[in-house]
Design an enzyme around this catalytic site. Structure first.
Site, PDB file in Angstrom:
ATOM      1  CG  ASN A 262       9.274  -4.570   0.794  1.00 15.69           C
ATOM      2  OD1 ASN A 262       8.694  -5.133  -0.138  1.00 15.69           O
ATOM      3  ND2 ASN A 262       8.647  -3.794   1.665  1.00 15.69           N
ATOM      4  CD1 TRP A 263      13.375  -5.562  -4.600  1.00  8.81           C
ATOM      5  CD2 TRP A 263      12.764  -6.550  -6.507  1.00  8.81           C
ATOM      6  NE1 TRP A 263      14.518  -5.960  -5.251  1.00  8.81           N
ATOM      7  CE2 TRP A 263      14.171  -6.568  -6.422  1.00  8.81           C
ATOM      8  CE3 TRP A 263      12.156  -7.124  -7.620  1.00  8.81           C
ATOM      9  CZ2 TRP A 263      14.973  -7.129  -7.419  1.00  8.81           C
ATOM     10  CZ3 TRP A 263      12.956  -7.702  -8.619  1.00  8.81           C
ATOM     11  CH2 TRP A 263      14.355  -7.687  -8.514  1.00  8.81           C
ATOM     12  CE  LYS A 264       8.674  -0.254   0.256  1.00  9.46           C
ATOM     13  NZ  LYS A 264       8.394   0.999   0.948  1.00  9.46           N
TER      14      LYS A 264
ATOM     15  CB  SER B 247      15.468   6.543   4.292  1.00 13.16           C
ATOM     16  OG  SER B 247      14.203   7.013   3.838  1.00 13.16           O
TER      17      SER B 247
ATOM     18  CG  HIS C  17       5.798  -2.928   4.925  1.00 15.62           C
ATOM     19  ND1 HIS C  17       5.308  -1.684   4.589  1.00 15.62           N
ATOM     20  CD2 HIS C  17       7.132  -2.873   4.725  1.00 15.62           C
ATOM     21  CE1 HIS C  17       6.313  -0.916   4.195  1.00 15.62           C
ATOM     22  NE2 HIS C  17       7.429  -1.612   4.272  1.00 15.62           N
TER      23      HIS C  17
ATOM     24  N   GLY D   6      13.785  -0.891   1.153  1.00 10.38           N
ATOM     25  CA  GLY D   6      12.829  -0.761   0.066  1.00 10.38           C
ATOM     26  C   GLY D   6      13.507  -0.275  -1.202  1.00 10.38           C
ATOM     27  N   GLY D   7      13.425   1.030  -1.442  1.00 16.16           N
ATOM     28  CA  GLY D   7      13.903   1.608  -2.698  1.00 16.16           C
ATOM     29  C   GLY D   7      15.308   1.195  -3.101  1.00 16.16           C
TER      30      GLY D   7
ATOM     31  N   GLY E 261      10.881   5.586   2.647  1.00 17.98           N
ATOM     32  CA  GLY E 261      10.813   6.233   1.330  1.00 17.98           C
ATOM     33  C   GLY E 261      10.928   7.743   1.366  1.00 17.98           C
TER      34      GLY E 261
ATOM     35  CD  GLU F  13      10.409  -1.464   7.378  1.00 21.28           C
ATOM     36  OE1 GLU F  13      11.346  -1.441   6.590  1.00 21.28           O
ATOM     37  OE2 GLU F  13       9.230  -1.667   7.021  1.00 21.28           O
TER      38      GLU F  13
ATOM     39  CD  GLU G 122       4.955   0.799   1.825  1.00 20.39           C
ATOM     40  OE1 GLU G 122       5.070  -0.228   1.125  1.00 20.39           O
ATOM     41  OE2 GLU G 122       5.845   1.662   1.907  1.00 20.39           O
TER      42      GLU G 122
HETATM   43  C1  PEP Z   1      10.344  -0.400   3.502  1.00 18.82           C
HETATM   44  O1  PEP Z   1       9.288  -0.041   3.009  1.00 18.82           O
HETATM   45  O2  PEP Z   1      10.417  -1.498   4.067  1.00 18.82           O
HETATM   46  C2  PEP Z   1      11.473   0.502   3.421  1.00 18.82           C
HETATM   47  C3  PEP Z   1      12.357   0.433   4.363  1.00 18.82           C
HETATM   48  O3  PEP Z   1      11.497   1.388   2.359  1.00 18.82           O
HETATM   49  P1  PEP Z   1      12.687   2.419   2.007  1.00 18.82           P
HETATM   50  O4  PEP Z   1      13.999   1.687   2.210  1.00 18.82           O
HETATM   51  O5  PEP Z   1      12.447   2.788   0.596  1.00 18.82           O
HETATM   52  O6  PEP Z   1      12.564   3.558   2.961  1.00 18.82           O
END
Ligand code: PEP
Length: 249
Positions: free
Chosen positions: A9-11, A209, A93, A230-231, A169, A163, A95
């Site tokens: 997920n590049w957000k 994470s 999600h 994500g990241g 993050g 999640e 967010e």
């Molecule tokens: C996400 O937002 O879906 C996520 C898992 O982010 P991260 O891997 O950066 O914690």
């Protein structure tokens, strides 16, 4: 046997120059031992799909509207996603639940629309830190699952991502036992609602994470069928490390 899925997920990250990361990922995994999905911002979906045509890396959206079309300025429809080359869409999600006040009912309606357009819906759930500290994680996740998944869910059209909000993050992850507890609970809820065949076919991703350094131990947990990342999905090298761990799980 559930196919494993590594979803990135590049957000709200990525412009034209980031497409090289998607191409590098596809080049590194010409015939991967798991499914690989990248969900870039909407502006990149069409170009990324073109660059990845013929490769093993699939492309998805990060949201879609519950309506098929109409007067919804700034929104994107499920049909627009498929037209741009997407096969999946992330829905609910945390967010989006926080930034756009998305409720379980809205997520459920979006999932129905996504399914109607042939998209695989990756439906997210997960608790805030206060909820975990209050010992209410399973009740909270149970409510989200019950409210956000439409009746038409199947193993083919739906993936659930657990999640924990406090793990997204932050570099913090639940213990492996905590991840296992929630995934086993979600599995049981799915079986109770959809029956054994469908309930056992819907894949469950862990998200929060995930990194190359912790992926293997997370993937060894029962009922973890992959990750929503994500990241660490922004760079092919990092995401490749997670994909490799999943292939070997
Ligand atoms: C996400 O937002 O879906 C996520 C898992 O982010 P991260 O891997 O950066 O914690």
């Amino acid at each position: 046997m559930r196919r494993k899925l590594a979803a990135g997920n590049w957000k709200m990250n990525g412009t034209s120059t980031s497409l090289k990361e998607a191409e590098a990922l596809a080049a590194a995994f010409p015939s991967p031992g798991c499914e690989i999905l990248l969900c870039p911002p909407a502006t990149l979906i069409h170009r990324m799909s073109g660059k990845l045509e013929g490769s093993a890396v699939m492309v998805g959206g990060q949201d879609c509207h519950m309506a098929l079309s109409g007067a919804h300025t700034g929104d994107i429809s499920a049909e627009m996603l498929t037209d741009a080359g997407a096969s999946h869409v992330i829905l609910g999600h945390s967010e989006r639940r926080a930034d756009h006040c998305e409720t379980d009912e809205m997520v459920r309606a979006k999932a129905e629309t996504a399914h109607s357009q042939g998209l695989v819906a990756i439906i997210c759930c997960g608790e805030a830190l206060e909820t975990r500290e209050a010992g209410e994680t399973l009740a909270h996740v149970g409510r989200q699952i019950a409210g956000s998944l439409p009746d038409g869910c199947t193993g083919e059209n739906t993936v659930v991502a657990y999640e924990p909000i406090w793990a997204i993050g932050t570099g913090k992850i639940p213990t492996l036992a905590e991840i296992g507890e929630v995934h086993a609970f979600i599995r049981a809820e799915l079986v109770a609602r959809f029956g054994a065949e469908t309930g056992n076919a819907i894949r469950l991703l862990y998200g929060g994470s995930v990194k190359p350094s912790n992926a293997a131990e997370i993937f060894a947990v029962a009922d973890v069928d992959g990750a929503l990342v994500g990241g660490a999905s922004l760079r092919a090298e990092d995401f490749g490390g997670i994909v490799s761990a999943l292939e070997n799980a």
